[in-house]
Design an enzyme around this catalytic site. Structure first.
Site, PDB file in Angstrom:
ATOM      1  N   ASN A  12      21.243   4.524  14.582  1.00 29.55           N
ATOM      2  CA  ASN A  12      20.799   5.662  15.507  1.00 29.55           C
ATOM      3  C   ASN A  12      20.710   5.036  16.692  1.00 29.55           C
ATOM      4  O   ASN A  12      20.456   5.989  17.396  1.00 29.55           O
ATOM      5  CB  ASN A  12      20.207   6.494  15.233  1.00 29.55           C
ATOM      6  CG  ASN A  12      20.671   7.670  13.728  1.00 29.55           C
ATOM      7  OD1 ASN A  12      22.755   7.639  14.028  1.00 29.55           O
ATOM      8  ND2 ASN A  12      20.308   8.344  13.180  1.00 29.55           N
ATOM      9  N   LYS A  26      25.963  20.065  10.731  1.00 26.66           N
ATOM     10  CA  LYS A  26      25.323  20.835  10.502  1.00 26.66           C
ATOM     11  C   LYS A  26      23.769  21.576  11.173  1.00 26.66           C
ATOM     12  O   LYS A  26      23.781  22.768  11.885  1.00 26.66           O
ATOM     13  CB  LYS A  26      25.178  20.565   9.279  1.00 26.66           C
ATOM     14  CG  LYS A  26      26.479  20.648   8.678  1.00 26.66           C
ATOM     15  CD  LYS A  26      26.081  20.624   6.647  1.00 26.66           C
ATOM     16  CE  LYS A  26      27.544  20.343   6.311  1.00 26.66           C
ATOM     17  NZ  LYS A  26      27.400  20.008   4.712  1.00 26.66           N
ATOM     18  N   SER A  84      26.764  17.679  17.451  1.00 31.55           N
ATOM     19  CA  SER A  84      27.186  19.742  16.537  1.00 31.55           C
ATOM     20  C   SER A  84      27.796  19.586  15.415  1.00 31.55           C
ATOM     21  O   SER A  84      28.583  20.227  15.229  1.00 31.55           O
ATOM     22  CB  SER A  84      28.911  20.013  17.679  1.00 31.55           C
ATOM     23  OG  SER A  84      28.793  19.447  18.975  1.00 31.55           O
ATOM     24  N   GLY A 104      22.950  20.551  14.760  1.00 28.98           N
ATOM     25  CA  GLY A 104      23.686  20.860  15.815  1.00 28.98           C
ATOM     26  C   GLY A 104      23.411  22.754  16.049  1.00 28.98           C
ATOM     27  O   GLY A 104      23.287  23.445  16.976  1.00 28.98           O
ATOM     28  N   HIS A 126       7.108  10.679  10.968  1.00 28.18           N
ATOM     29  CA  HIS A 126       8.462  12.395  10.429  1.00 28.18           C
ATOM     30  C   HIS A 126       9.109  11.211   9.379  1.00 28.18           C
ATOM     31  O   HIS A 126       9.905  10.748   9.900  1.00 28.18           O
ATOM     32  CB  HIS A 126       8.880  13.284  12.007  1.00 28.18           C
ATOM     33  CG  HIS A 126       9.418  13.971  10.399  1.00 28.18           C
ATOM     34  ND1 HIS A 126       9.508  15.012   9.671  1.00 28.18           N
ATOM     35  CD2 HIS A 126      11.191  14.074  10.491  1.00 28.18           C
ATOM     36  CE1 HIS A 126      10.194  15.539   9.363  1.00 28.18           C
ATOM     37  NE2 HIS A 126      11.580  14.586  10.634  1.00 28.18           N
TER      38      HIS A 126
END
Length: 304
Positions: free
Chosen positions: A93, A9, A7, A11, A173
């Site tokens: 991550n 920026k 949640s 998200g 990417h």
């Protein structure tokens, strides 16, 4: 229901754009940080109320609240800081995404998963492997964001309306992304009609480097990725069958297997309905293959 896990920026923007497009009556923002998703949801709802948009955004710290979600977007993880490459985030991550996907399996096992966390291609691979979902139901947001940047550079170079410009970016990417001037156009007219090769080469380089520039200037990329997420979600929930470059698992396509990387695909309610194989020339193929090797090298160092 659409669930967005993470949640921050990006998200928050993904939830906002999805709500403004009325992609579902309910959007859930999930985050482990107490108070963050709730506050973000309140802020968005206040805006939606003034706009007269009857979409309810809810914030939660409980993964069980995503039960029955049709689409789950995974933005959770550490963001890219100035000077960092996307691959610098790999170890940080990977464990976060694995944990998140385990919860998706538990509570939303019929959903389509759209990973966004960087480095995108390895995270999409982890999501696919850990989820055990059919490959059509796991595809990452990367090329959609990259093509929005390429499209802007084409607009700046030609002066033509953004609405008339079509652009395509595939591959990794990251540093080995592959903007494709040959497959880009203005109102169906090949881009090479408007710009010389030297200028096209410049636009390609600018597209590869611009994210780092935005991060250097403002600390993060926010609005473009938030919008790109909502565009992909829209093609799913409205079964639009748009051709969108997404990071999806290859099983022989483009001559590669057991790797997840950006390729054009038809995106509908069931997810990836068909991968489109382009006839790449030698120069394009070289860049694409280099991206594949980069992603394979990254995922080889991760325990799944």
């Amino acid at each position: 229901m659409i669930t967005i896990i993470g949640s921050g920026k990006v998200g928050g923007d993904a939830a906002l754009f999805s709500a403004l497009k009325r992609l579902d009556d309910q959007i859930l923002l999930l985050d482990v940080a107490e108070g963050l998703p709730q506050g973000e949801a309140m802020d968005i709802n206040h805006m939606l109320s003034e706009q007269g948009v009857d979409v309810e955004v809810k914030g939660s710290n409980d993964f069980a609240d995503m039960k029955g979600s049709d689409v789950v977007v995974v933005v959770a993880g550490s963001g890219r800081k100035p000077g960092m490459t996307r691959m610098d985030l790999l170890k940080i991550n990977a464990s976060i995404v694995k944990s998140v996907v385990e919860n998706i399996k538990k509570y939303a096992d019929n959903s389509v998963i759209i990973p966004v966390t960087n480095p995108l291609d390895p995270m999409a691979y982890i999501t696919y492997k850990v989820s055990g979902f059919d490959r059509s139901r796991v595809f990452g947001m990367g090329g959609m964001l990259d093509l929005s940047r390429f499209r802007q550079f084409i607009h700046e170079a030609t002066g033509h309306s953004r609405d008339s410009i079509r652009a395509l970016v595939i591959g990794e990417h990251g540093e080995n992304m592959l903007p494709l001037p040959r497959f880009s156009s203005v109102s169906g007219i090949p881009l090479s009609t408007f710009l010389p090769k030297e200028k096209l080469d410049e636009l390609v380089q600018n597209t590869k480097q611009v994210a780092a520039k935005v991060i250097e200037l403002k600390g993060a990329t926010v609005h473009a990725p938030g919008n790109a997420i909502s565009a992909i979600v829209e093609s799913v929930v409205r079964d639009r069958k748009q051709v969108i470059p997404v990071a999806t698992y290859l099983d022989g396509e483009y001559g590669h297997s057991d790797v997840t990387i950006g390729v054009p695909a038809i995106i509908g309610r069931k997810g990836v309905e068909k991968i489109i194989e382009l006839d790449l020339n030698d120069e394009e193929r070289q860049v694409f293959d280099k991206g594949v090797e980069s992603v394979k090298s990254a995922i080889s160092g991760i325990e799944i």
